[in-house]
Scaffold this motif. Structure first.
Motif, mmCIF file in Angstrom:
data_model
loop_
_atom_site.group_PDB
_atom_site.id
_atom_site.type_symbol
_atom_site.label_atom_id
_atom_site.label_comp_id
_atom_site.label_asym_id
_atom_site.label_seq_id
_atom_site.Cartn_x
_atom_site.Cartn_y
_atom_site.Cartn_z
ATOM 1 N N THR A 60 -2.265 36.517 15.958
ATOM 2 C CA THR A 60 -3.133 36.327 14.807
ATOM 3 C C THR A 60 -2.399 35.527 13.736
ATOM 4 O OG1 THR A 60 -2.413 38.333 13.676
ATOM 5 C CG2 THR A 60 -4.224 38.560 15.264
ATOM 6 N N LEU A 61 -3.160 35.004 12.797
ATOM 7 C CA LEU A 61 -2.555 34.290 11.680
ATOM 8 C C LEU A 61 -1.633 35.217 10.886
ATOM 9 C CD1 LEU A 61 -5.655 32.248 10.488
ATOM 10 C CD2 LEU A 61 -3.666 31.361 11.697
ATOM 11 N N LYS A 62 -1.999 36.494 10.799
ATOM 12 C CA LYS A 62 -1.153 37.465 10.098
ATOM 13 C C LYS A 62 0.200 37.585 10.788
ATOM 14 C CE LYS A 62 -0.107 41.167 7.527
ATOM 15 N NZ LYS A 62 1.135 41.630 8.163
ATOM 16 N N GLN A 63 0.213 37.669 12.121
ATOM 17 C CA GLN A 63 1.475 37.788 12.846
ATOM 18 C C GLN A 63 2.324 36.527 12.701
ATOM 19 O OE1 GLN A 63 -0.533 38.855 16.527
ATOM 20 N NE2 GLN A 63 0.644 40.750 16.612
ATOM 21 N N GLN A 69 -0.309 41.062 23.345
ATOM 22 C CA GLN A 69 -1.673 40.565 23.457
ATOM 23 C C GLN A 69 -1.581 39.116 23.902
ATOM 24 O OE1 GLN A 69 -2.436 41.587 19.377
ATOM 25 N NE2 GLN A 69 -2.518 39.463 18.777
ATOM 26 N N LEU A 111 -4.845 31.626 19.825
ATOM 27 C CA LEU A 111 -4.787 31.904 18.396
ATOM 28 C C LEU A 111 -5.869 32.897 18.007
ATOM 29 C CD1 LEU A 111 -3.521 31.237 15.613
ATOM 30 C CD2 LEU A 111 -5.260 29.457 15.383
ATOM 31 N N GLY A 112 -5.444 34.052 17.474
ATOM 32 C CA GLY A 112 -6.395 35.031 16.965
ATOM 33 C C GLY A 112 -6.889 34.602 15.596
ATOM 34 N N HIS A 113 -7.776 35.361 15.020
ATOM 35 C CA HIS A 113 -8.430 34.913 13.778
ATOM 36 C C HIS A 113 -8.253 35.867 12.606
ATOM 37 C CE1 HIS A 113 -10.254 31.641 15.965
ATOM 38 N NE2 HIS A 113 -10.662 32.506 16.878
ATOM 39 N N ARG A 114 -7.441 36.903 12.755
ATOM 40 C CA ARG A 114 -7.242 37.822 11.626
ATOM 41 C C ARG A 114 -6.256 37.188 10.655
ATOM 42 N NH1 ARG A 114 -4.009 42.494 10.788
ATOM 43 N NH2 ARG A 114 -3.201 42.342 12.904
ATOM 44 N N ARG A 115 -6.718 36.897 9.453
ATOM 45 C CA ARG A 115 -5.908 36.199 8.472
ATOM 46 C C ARG A 115 -5.004 37.176 7.721
ATOM 47 N NH1 ARG A 115 -6.885 31.071 7.736
ATOM 48 N NH2 ARG A 115 -5.563 31.117 5.897
ATOM 49 N N SER A 158 -2.908 36.669 22.472
ATOM 50 C CA SER A 158 -2.975 35.729 21.356
ATOM 51 C C SER A 158 -2.207 36.298 20.175
ATOM 52 C CB SER A 158 -4.430 35.455 20.947
ATOM 53 O OG SER A 158 -5.029 36.630 20.450
ATOM 54 N N ARG A 177 -3.479 27.203 18.985
ATOM 55 C CA ARG A 177 -4.895 26.824 18.968
ATOM 56 C C ARG A 177 -5.214 25.940 20.174
ATOM 57 N NH1 ARG A 177 -5.554 25.073 13.813
ATOM 58 N NH2 ARG A 177 -6.559 27.020 13.154
#
Length: 203
Positions: free
Chosen positions: A166-169, A162, A194-198, A164, A189
């Motif tokens: 995510t914060l999880k990755q 992808q 930067l994705g937003h899934r925490r 971006s 960022r």
């Protein structure tokens, strides 16, 4: 690393811990240093005996039989040290060393590095000569480094998971609370990647 291989490596490391305790009689600094050396060696011996494959995520475009060389030779600036530059631990982390090729026994870890490159190649490799533990890795057998390696298989020529992360990755890759994690977040960022899934809350 497959679960059965991981279990065998953990069994070998547990045996090392028992031996260190017998040799030292207490968990002193000397005992823990001894355990660190022996546990990595046990993991290495076990992986070589099992024929565990090794993976590298990095520059795209390599073909089977070509060499994976350190950034000090290739001159690439797509290195992990860009993510920790400017952090308090920059001088302590060995990732700033550019004369090694880093690889892992875990497919998921290597493919994440290929994605972070960005759009890097994901390869199964064979280290050239002897190899040693990645000094920034605290899990015996997970990550290693060598002077050079050879591409055995091109698993994915270009990893485009992808655009971006995510914060999880990022948390899975290096830990959001670590200096490297904070640096990765700041760079992605700034680049708008930067994705937003925490990650889930830790208990």
């Amino acid at each position: 690393m497959p679960q059965d291989q991981m279990r065998l490596c953990l069994n070998a490391i547990t045996k090392v811990l028992d031996q260190v305790r017998r040799d030292h009689g207490q968990e002193s600094a000397e005992a823990m240093a001894d355990f660190h050396v022996r546990s990595w060696q046990a993991a290495k011996d076990e992986q070589l005996a099992l024929g565990v494959p090794y993976y590298h995520g990095g520059a795209p475009g390599l073909r089977v039989g070509e060499r994976v060389l350190p950034s000090s030779v290739t001159g690439t600036e797509h290195v992990m040290s860009r993510y920790v530059r400017g952090t308090p631990d920059f001088d302590r982390l060995q990732v700033t060393c550019r004369d090694h090729v880093y690889f892992s026994s875990a497919r998921d870890l290597a493919v994440e590095y290929a994605a972070v490159y960005p759009d890097g190649g994901f390869y199964r490799i064979a280290p050239e000569g002897d190899f040693e533990p990645d000094p920034d890795c605290g899990i015996p057998g997970l990550a290693w480094r060598c002077s050079a390696a050879t591409v055995v298989e091109v698993v994915h020529a270009e990893v485009r998971l992808q655009r971006s992360l995510t914060l999880k990755q990022i948390d899975d890759l290096c830990g959001l609370d670590s200096p490297m994690g904070a640096r990765v977040v700041a760079i992605l960022r700034k680049e708008g990647r930067l994705g937003h899934r925490r990650p889930p809350a830790r208990t």
